[in-house]
Design an enzyme around this catalytic site. Sequence first.
Site, PDB file in Angstrom:
ATOM      1  N   GLU A 130      50.786  19.244  78.808  1.00  0.00           N
ATOM      2  CA  GLU A 130      50.625  18.355  80.080  1.00  0.00           C
ATOM      3  C   GLU A 130      49.894  17.155  79.940  1.00  0.00           C
ATOM      4  OE1 GLU A 130      50.240  22.061  83.053  1.00  0.00           O
ATOM      5  OE2 GLU A 130      48.304  21.371  82.327  1.00  0.00           O
ATOM      6  N   GLY A 145      49.168  16.531  88.762  1.00  0.00           N
ATOM      7  CA  GLY A 145      48.780  16.256  90.261  1.00  0.00           C
ATOM      8  C   GLY A 145      48.990  14.974  90.954  1.00  0.00           C
ATOM      9  N   HIS A 158      42.776  23.986  79.311  1.00  0.00           N
ATOM     10  CA  HIS A 158      43.333  22.961  80.518  1.00  0.00           C
ATOM     11  C   HIS A 158      42.773  21.472  80.701  1.00  0.00           C
ATOM     12  CE1 HIS A 158      44.799  21.282  84.171  1.00  0.00           C
ATOM     13  NE2 HIS A 158      46.057  22.132  84.230  1.00  0.00           N
ATOM     14  N   GLU A 192      41.646  19.940  82.907  1.00  0.00           N
ATOM     15  CA  GLU A 192      40.729  20.103  83.937  1.00  0.00           C
ATOM     16  C   GLU A 192      39.405  20.499  83.448  1.00  0.00           C
ATOM     17  OE1 GLU A 192      42.956  21.613  87.229  1.00  0.00           O
ATOM     18  OE2 GLU A 192      44.008  19.627  87.222  1.00  0.00           O
ATOM     19  N   SER A 239      53.367  17.681  87.714  1.00  0.00           N
ATOM     20  CA  SER A 239      54.066  17.348  88.725  1.00  0.00           C
ATOM     21  C   SER A 239      55.636  18.072  88.820  1.00  0.00           C
ATOM     22  CB  SER A 239      54.371  16.023  88.947  1.00  0.00           C
ATOM     23  OG  SER A 239      53.012  15.262  89.024  1.00  0.00           O
ATOM     24  N   ASN A 299      50.121  27.771  87.971  1.00  0.00           N
ATOM     25  CA  ASN A 299      48.542  27.644  87.874  1.00  0.00           C
ATOM     26  C   ASN A 299      47.934  27.212  89.195  1.00  0.00           C
ATOM     27  OD1 ASN A 299      46.033  27.042  87.303  1.00  0.00           O
ATOM     28  ND2 ASN A 299      46.184  25.483  86.121  1.00  0.00           N
ATOM     29  N   TRP A 300      47.438  28.285  90.082  1.00  0.00           N
ATOM     30  CA  TRP A 300      46.781  28.048  91.269  1.00  0.00           C
ATOM     31  C   TRP A 300      45.621  27.190  91.507  1.00  0.00           C
ATOM     32  CZ3 TRP A 300      47.195  33.698  93.655  1.00  0.00           C
ATOM     33  CH2 TRP A 300      48.570  33.967  93.801  1.00  0.00           C
ATOM     34  N   LYS A 301      44.989  26.958  90.175  1.00  0.00           N
ATOM     35  CA  LYS A 301      43.751  26.070  90.195  1.00  0.00           C
ATOM     36  C   LYS A 301      42.843  26.591  91.336  1.00  0.00           C
ATOM     37  CE  LYS A 301      46.188  22.447  88.372  1.00  0.00           C
ATOM     38  NZ  LYS A 301      46.389  20.785  88.068  1.00  0.00           N
ATOM     39  N   GLY A 306      51.497  23.335  88.842  1.00  0.00           N
ATOM     40  CA  GLY A 306      50.363  23.487  89.743  1.00  0.00           C
ATOM     41  C   GLY A 306      50.455  23.341  91.020  1.00  0.00           C
ATOM     42  N   GLY A 307      50.596  22.281  91.897  1.00  0.00           N
ATOM     43  CA  GLY A 307      50.705  22.269  93.146  1.00  0.00           C
ATOM     44  C   GLY A 307      51.838  22.979  93.786  1.00  0.00           C
TER      45      GLY A 307
HETATM   46  O1  G3H Z   1      48.451  23.669  85.201  1.00  0.00           O
HETATM   47  C1  G3H Z   1      49.293  22.861  85.907  1.00  0.00           C
HETATM   48  C2  G3H Z   1      49.059  21.431  85.763  1.00  0.00           C
HETATM   49  O2  G3H Z   1      47.871  20.912  85.758  1.00  0.00           O
HETATM   50  C3  G3H Z   1      50.173  20.828  86.487  1.00  0.00           C
HETATM   51  O3  G3H Z   1      49.811  20.303  87.878  1.00  0.00           O
HETATM   52  P1  G3H Z   1      50.513  19.893  89.024  1.00  0.00           P
HETATM   53  O4  G3H Z   1      51.997  20.637  88.763  1.00  0.00           O
HETATM   54  O5  G3H Z   1      50.052  19.871  90.282  1.00  0.00           O
HETATM   55  O6  G3H Z   1      50.851  18.321  88.519  1.00  0.00           O
END
Ligand code: G3H
Length: 263
Positions: free
Chosen positions: A176, A182, A104, A106, A222, A12-14, A243-244
């Site tokens: 999650e 994050g 999600h 967010e 994470s 997930n690139w956000k 994510g990141g």
């Molecule tokens: O969609 C992915 C999640 O929000 C995890 O994000 P993260 O891997 O940066 O903690």
Amino acid sequence: MATKRTPLMAGNWKMNLDHAEAIAAVQKLAWTLKDAGHDYSAVEVAILAPFTDLRSVQTLVDADKLEVRYGAQDVSQHESGAYTGEVSGAMIARLGCSYVAVGHSERREYHAESDAVVNAKVKAAFSKDVTPILCVGEGLDVRKAGDQVSYTLAQLDGALEGVPAEQAKSIVVAYEPVWAIGTGEVATPEDAQEVCGAVRARLAELYDAELAAGVRVLYGGSVKSGNVAEIMAQPDVDGALVGGASLDPVEFAKIVRYQSHVA
Ligand SMILES: O=C[C@H](O)COP(=O)(O)O
């Protein structure tokens, strides 16, 4: 039950990577996995990109016949019409999206998405044959109170209200825990298993054991190449929503190749 579930690693690139950067990132991911001899039938790979990237990603994937799948990070609950800024299920389906993230944390936090909205979005995705990756999970207060299972299952119940078994059988659920997103604060493998196992058990109650045994339940929060293998060793964890770490194609390829750690 001995149902085989193909693991899914979804990045997930956000709100990162514009369309030009997306092309470079998908190419690099595909080449890295090709060099490593990756078998996509053993571990499926997808990226969830910003809306503005999707046409470019589609063109690349089609032209180079890449096995990387892709999807959107959100979808409107509405079919079409006067909803300024929204993007419909039909639009993302037309762009070849296999998946869409729904609910999600967010979106729930910054856009006040309720379980009812999430439920409508799940239905909107299914109505266009786009598979929802339904995100659920508790915040830190809930975790500290020890209520993570009941909280997460209530989100699952809300999201699946009125969703028939023939659709629910192909959903992907991503657990999650919000406190692990994050933050570098990864849940322990046992934490992940506790809730992922409870999600599967609830699916068996809501539908039946066969359906529950076939649904993929991912962990997110994470995830990195250094911690993915122990999380994937849990019986009810079928992949990761990353994510990141998915923004770096080489690191994401290592996560995809968690079984070999050769990427
Ligand atoms: O969609 C992915 C999640 O929000 C995890 O994000 P993260 O891997 O940066 O903690």
